[in-house]
Motif scaffolding. Structure first.
Motif, PDB file in Angstrom:
ATOM      1  N   SER A 128       0.818  -1.221   0.000  1.00  0.00           N
ATOM      2  CA  SER A 128       0.000   0.000   0.000  1.00  0.00           C
ATOM      3  C   SER A 128       0.848   1.265   0.000  1.00  0.00           C
ATOM      4  O   SER A 128       0.326   2.350  -0.251  1.00  0.00           O
ATOM      5  N   HIS A 129       2.147   1.128   0.320  1.00  0.00           N
ATOM      6  CA  HIS A 129       3.012   2.311   0.304  1.00  0.00           C
ATOM      7  C   HIS A 129       3.315   2.766  -1.113  1.00  0.00           C
ATOM      8  O   HIS A 129       3.741   3.889  -1.320  1.00  0.00           O
ATOM      9  N   MET A 130       3.101   1.921  -2.084  1.00  0.00           N
ATOM     10  CA  MET A 130       3.391   2.310  -3.470  1.00  0.00           C
ATOM     11  C   MET A 130       2.418   3.408  -3.913  1.00  0.00           C
ATOM     12  O   MET A 130       1.330   3.540  -3.376  1.00  0.00           O
ATOM     13  N   SER A 154       9.219   5.411  -3.455  1.00  0.00           N
ATOM     14  CA  SER A 154      10.296   6.384  -3.324  1.00  0.00           C
ATOM     15  C   SER A 154      10.271   7.430  -4.438  1.00  0.00           C
ATOM     16  O   SER A 154      10.905   8.468  -4.324  1.00  0.00           O
ATOM     17  N   ASN A 155       9.557   7.160  -5.519  1.00  0.00           N
ATOM     18  CA  ASN A 155       9.509   8.105  -6.640  1.00  0.00           C
ATOM     19  C   ASN A 155       8.164   8.785  -6.802  1.00  0.00           C
ATOM     20  O   ASN A 155       7.963   9.538  -7.751  1.00  0.00           O
ATOM     21  N   LYS A 156       7.242   8.516  -5.886  1.00  0.00           N
ATOM     22  CA  LYS A 156       5.857   8.953  -6.111  1.00  0.00           C
ATOM     23  C   LYS A 156       5.723  10.453  -6.323  1.00  0.00           C
ATOM     24  O   LYS A 156       5.068  10.890  -7.287  1.00  0.00           O
ATOM     25  N   ASP A 157       6.344  11.261  -5.475  1.00  0.00           N
ATOM     26  CA  ASP A 157       6.188  12.714  -5.584  1.00  0.00           C
ATOM     27  C   ASP A 157       6.779  13.229  -6.896  1.00  0.00           C
ATOM     28  O   ASP A 157       6.183  14.061  -7.577  1.00  0.00           O
ATOM     29  N   LYS A 158       7.959  12.697  -7.219  1.00  0.00           N
ATOM     30  CA  LYS A 158       8.628  13.080  -8.472  1.00  0.00           C
ATOM     31  C   LYS A 158       7.764  12.694  -9.680  1.00  0.00           C
ATOM     32  O   LYS A 158       7.591  13.481 -10.611  1.00  0.00           O
ATOM     33  N   ASP A 159       7.207  11.485  -9.646  1.00  0.00           N
ATOM     34  CA  ASP A 159       6.367  11.012 -10.753  1.00  0.00           C
ATOM     35  C   ASP A 159       5.131  11.887 -10.914  1.00  0.00           C
ATOM     36  O   ASP A 159       4.744  12.250 -12.023  1.00  0.00           O
ATOM     37  N   LEU A 160       4.512  12.198  -9.772  1.00  0.00           N
ATOM     38  CA  LEU A 160       3.270  12.977  -9.820  1.00  0.00           C
ATOM     39  C   LEU A 160       3.541  14.360 -10.410  1.00  0.00           C
ATOM     40  O   LEU A 160       2.800  14.830 -11.279  1.00  0.00           O
ATOM     41  N   ALA A 161       4.629  14.987  -9.987  1.00  0.00           N
ATOM     42  CA  ALA A 161       4.982  16.311 -10.523  1.00  0.00           C
ATOM     43  C   ALA A 161       5.231  16.220 -12.028  1.00  0.00           C
ATOM     44  O   ALA A 161       4.769  17.065 -12.806  1.00  0.00           O
ATOM     45  N   HIS A 162       5.942  15.182 -12.438  1.00  0.00           N
ATOM     46  CA  HIS A 162       6.248  14.982 -13.858  1.00  0.00           C
ATOM     47  C   HIS A 162       4.966  14.807 -14.673  1.00  0.00           C
ATOM     48  O   HIS A 162       4.787  15.418 -15.729  1.00  0.00           O
ATOM     49  N   LEU A 163       4.062  13.985 -14.151  1.00  0.00           N
ATOM     50  CA  LEU A 163       2.814  13.714 -14.884  1.00  0.00           C
ATOM     51  C   LEU A 163       1.916  14.948 -14.905  1.00  0.00           C
ATOM     52  O   LEU A 163       1.273  15.239 -15.919  1.00  0.00           O
ATOM     53  N   GLN A 164       1.879  15.674 -13.789  1.00  0.00           N
ATOM     54  CA  GLN A 164       1.027  16.870 -13.732  1.00  0.00           C
ATOM     55  C   GLN A 164       1.510  17.928 -14.717  1.00  0.00           C
ATOM     56  O   GLN A 164       0.696  18.629 -15.331  1.00  0.00           O
ATOM     57  N   ALA A 165       2.820  18.054 -14.876  1.00  0.00           N
ATOM     58  CA  ALA A 165       3.359  19.033 -15.828  1.00  0.00           C
ATOM     59  C   ALA A 165       2.929  18.680 -17.249  1.00  0.00           C
ATOM     60  O   ALA A 165       2.529  19.547 -18.029  1.00  0.00           O
ATOM     61  N   LEU A 166       2.999  17.385 -17.571  1.00  0.00           N
ATOM     62  CA  LEU A 166       2.606  16.928 -18.904  1.00  0.00           C
ATOM     63  C   LEU A 166       1.097  17.076 -19.124  1.00  0.00           C
ATOM     64  O   LEU A 166       0.631  17.380 -20.227  1.00  0.00           O
ATOM     65  N   LEU A 167       0.352  16.897 -18.034  1.00  0.00           N
ATOM     66  CA  LEU A 167      -1.119  16.902 -18.091  1.00  0.00           C
ATOM     67  C   LEU A 167      -1.673  18.225 -18.608  1.00  0.00           C
ATOM     68  O   LEU A 167      -2.758  18.260 -19.205  1.00  0.00           O
ATOM     69  N   LYS A 168      -0.937  19.312 -18.386  1.00  0.00           N
ATOM     70  CA  LYS A 168      -1.419  20.649 -18.756  1.00  0.00           C
ATOM     71  C   LYS A 168      -1.759  20.750 -20.236  1.00  0.00           C
ATOM     72  O   LYS A 168      -2.590  21.547 -20.627  1.00  0.00           O
ATOM     73  N   SER A 169      -1.083  19.940 -21.064  1.00  0.00           N
ATOM     74  CA  SER A 169      -1.374  20.039 -22.501  1.00  0.00           C
ATOM     75  C   SER A 169      -2.461  19.047 -22.946  1.00  0.00           C
ATOM     76  O   SER A 169      -2.649  18.842 -24.135  1.00  0.00           O
ATOM     77  N   PHE A 170      -3.158  18.439 -21.993  1.00  0.00           N
ATOM     78  CA  PHE A 170      -4.237  17.508 -22.351  1.00  0.00           C
ATOM     79  C   PHE A 170      -5.575  17.972 -21.792  1.00  0.00           C
ATOM     80  O   PHE A 170      -5.666  18.356 -20.627  1.00  0.00           O
ATOM     81  N   GLY A 183      15.416 -11.993 -11.018  1.00  0.00           N
ATOM     82  CA  GLY A 183      16.133 -11.136 -11.965  1.00  0.00           C
ATOM     83  C   GLY A 183      15.382  -9.880 -12.353  1.00  0.00           C
ATOM     84  O   GLY A 183      15.641  -9.313 -13.421  1.00  0.00           O
ATOM     85  N   LEU A 184      14.455  -9.442 -11.514  1.00  0.00           N
ATOM     86  CA  LEU A 184      13.653  -8.253 -11.835  1.00  0.00           C
ATOM     87  C   LEU A 184      14.362  -6.981 -11.377  1.00  0.00           C
ATOM     88  O   LEU A 184      14.949  -6.952 -10.301  1.00  0.00           O
ATOM     89  N   PRO A 185      14.302  -5.919 -12.192  1.00  0.00           N
ATOM     90  CA  PRO A 185      15.022  -4.693 -11.846  1.00  0.00           C
ATOM     91  C   PRO A 185      14.339  -3.926 -10.709  1.00  0.00           C
ATOM     92  O   PRO A 185      13.130  -4.013 -10.538  1.00  0.00           O
ATOM     93  N   LEU A 186      15.157  -3.213  -9.944  1.00  0.00           N
ATOM     94  CA  LEU A 186      14.641  -2.326  -8.899  1.00  0.00           C
ATOM     95  C   LEU A 186      15.179  -0.929  -9.171  1.00  0.00           C
ATOM     96  O   LEU A 186      16.389  -0.745  -9.332  1.00  0.00           O
ATOM     97  N   TYR A 187      14.271   0.042  -9.221  1.00  0.00           N
ATOM     98  CA  TYR A 187      14.693   1.422  -9.452  1.00  0.00           C
ATOM     99  C   TYR A 187      15.701   1.829  -8.370  1.00  0.00           C
ATOM    100  O   TYR A 187      15.530   1.518  -7.201  1.00  0.00           O
TER     101      TYR A 187
END
Lengths: 129, 404
Positions: free
Chosen positions: B50-52, B115-131, B235-239
């Motif tokens: 649930s932390h994801m 660990s990347n949630k805030d960064k991801d959300l900011a990135h997606l919100q910036a892109l969202l402005k053009s949609f 063998g799965l990658p971890l960010y």
């Protein structure tokens, strides 16, 4: 938490206990073993190696991390307990008897008196936890 | 520090709690990492994930937005399925890796690393402005998530099913159904390499009841420690290890990981996602390597490869790797991994009651070092022998076995 009244302790959770003459048994405490969780690999020194007080004499590794084990006193390694690296679960159940790791012929037996005794180590554990 | 809806359960179960990405999470329960790892491989484990980060994307523009935001093509994602995907930057590196779920025709759910949630959300919100007509909501608080992984997982879910059907029996299938009367959505996805795998989404206030039911049916709680050993064995990658920034301070190209072929879709040249140009070059470089052509290593100087240690010891993250005495790269993840001993009986794999362990890992090394090649890995000043392998875990249909 199990603590051996006859042993003396380092803050890094190793113990030393006088066996006979100038020979001391050395190991890690039950607290250290519990904190490490599953121990999956250990490296112990060769017989004959000289270690200084506070120097790393071996490595203990859990799934998550590798930790040095420090010598409580200076001396020469006279014996190693090969059973423990093959079956590290011994440390969970009997860290002070079957779980001894090395025996040291002390270079300066007086160093033992400078270590924390049972009471001091217990207090240290309580304040650390 | 944040707590998931299952925090009370973890502490009551005697879990050792640690801080992870701002959350208080169980690193292990009382049995320990080894026992938890083995339980997933033999029976079934449940993980509080649930932390994801969970983002819901809806609206008429959702599809166009996601096609531009992510490396995989959500046009290839029918309702009732999921896909591995990446949020990439222009250089062709990963901002994060993620899973995109499509629980309904008009609804997408993107699950990202905590660990990347805030960064991801900011990135997606910036892109969202053009949609236009696109709604991006952070539903991480209101929706909880429990992973159920291991051979017994299907029977456990089936026994709790009160309405609807489980997702179809293939990877990434998804369905909406009721467990013990509670509405859930589950997909056949996971981070353990187990062929029988589910990730369950449910309202946060239902999480405790479903967790308890899963435990009643025999699923064992698994902490973050075994979550990491299970993904590493698979063998799965971890960010932060195999994706993101490398030890050399450079972006790891997405195509350095073998899984890029599942996560990146380059087929539609009209789809302008970030990093596309770089990834076209990376993909070509990877193809050239497969054909034995290593004349240009500039695009993909190193690849993430799987290794096993031949000497005793453990090679951990950061250890330097050599090939024939020359520097070849470094370990990105590595530890000692337990496995059930097994025997082959009439072509079937029978797990024994005993277990052993072996040191394995992932490393980032020169691209022309092939499977089977010997490596030396420097551990505390000593060189330990290792071997590049294609995998350390074999899927045998309903379960897995160690590759030795």
């Amino acid at each position: 938490m199990m603590i051996d009244a006859n042993a003396r302790y380092l803050k890094s959770h190793e113990w030393a206990r006088k066996e006979n003459g100038n020979v001391f048994a050395v190991g890690i405490t039950a607290y250290a073993a519990e904190q490490l969780g599953d121990i999956v690999y250990m490296e112990l020194p060769q017989i004959g190696r000289e270690v200084k007080e506070g120097e790393a004499f071996g490595i203990v590794e859990s799934v998550k991390s590798a930790s040095d084990m420090y010598a409580p006193i200076s001396g020469t390694v006279t014996e190693i307990n090969k059973t423990v690296p093959d079956n590290p679960d011994i440390l969970k159940t009997d860290a002070y008897q079957k779980g001894w790791l090395i025996k040291l012929e002390a270079a300066n037996p007086a160093e033992f008196d400078g270590l924390m005794d049972e009471k001091a180590y217990r207090t240290y554990l309580e304040t650390e936890a | 520090m944040k707590q998931t809806p299952l925090w009370g359960r973890h502490t009551a179960l005697g879990a050792r709690m640690v801080e992870f990405a701002g959350w208080q999470m169980p690193i292990q329960y009382t049995g320990g990492i080894v026992a938890e790892h083995l339980a997933v491989r033999r029976s079934a484990g449940i993980f509080d994930v649930s932390h994801m980060g969970r983002f819901r994307v809806t609206g008429a523009g959702a599809r166009a937005f996601l096609r531009q935001a992510l490396t995989n093509d959500c046009d290839l994602l029918p309702p009732g399925s999921a896909q591995y995907t990446i949020l990439a930057n222009e250089a062709g590196g990963a901002i994060d890796d993620a899973f995109l779920y499509r629980p309904a025709e008009d609804k997408y759910l993107l699950v990202v690393n905590a660990s990347n949630k805030d960064k991801d959300l900011a990135h997606l919100q910036a892109l969202l402005k053009s949609f236009k007509d696109t709604v991006l909501e952070d539903v991480s608080q209101s929706v909880a998530m429990i992973a159920l992984q291991g051979p017994q997982g299907e029977q456990i879910l089936q026994s709790l099913l009160t309405d609807g059907v489980l997702p179809a029996a293939h990877r990434n299938a998804l369905s909406n159904f009721k467990l013990a009367g509670l509405e859930v959505c589950a997909a056949r996805t996971g981070y353990t390499g187990e062929p029988v795998c589910f990730e369950i989404f449910l309202m946060a206030d239902c999480a405790v009841r479903v967790w308890d039911k899963l435990m009643e049916k025999g699923a064992l709680p698994i902490g973050l420690g075994a979550r990491d050993t299970l993904r590493l064995e698979a063998g799965l990658p971890l960010y932060g290890h195999e994706l993101g920034m490398g030890k050399d301070g450079l972006q790891i190209p997405v195509f350095a990981i073998g899984q890029a072929r599942f996560a990146v879709d380059l087929n539609d040249p009209q789809r302008p996602f970030a990093g596309r140009k770089a990834m076209v070059r990376q993909s070509r470089a990877r193809t050239a390597y497969q054909q034995g052509n290593y004349s240009d290593k500039s695009t993909l100087p190193k690849l993430i490869r799987t290794f096993r240690l031949l000497d005793s010891g453990i090679a951990r993250e950061g250890a330097l790797v050599y090939s024939g005495g020359r520097p070849a790269g470094w370990v990105t993840s590595g530890t000692m991994i337990p496995y059930w001993d097994y025997e082959k009986r009439d072509d079937a794999i029978m797990l024994k009651e005993t277990h052993s362990q072996r040191a394995i890992g992932l490393c980032m090394i020169e691209p022309d070092i092939s499977v089977g090649a010997q490596l030396e890995i420097e551990v505390r000043g000593k060189n330990l022998r290792a071997q590049v392998v294609s995998r350390n875990l074999q899927n045998t249909g309903r379960q897995t076995r160690a590759v030795l």
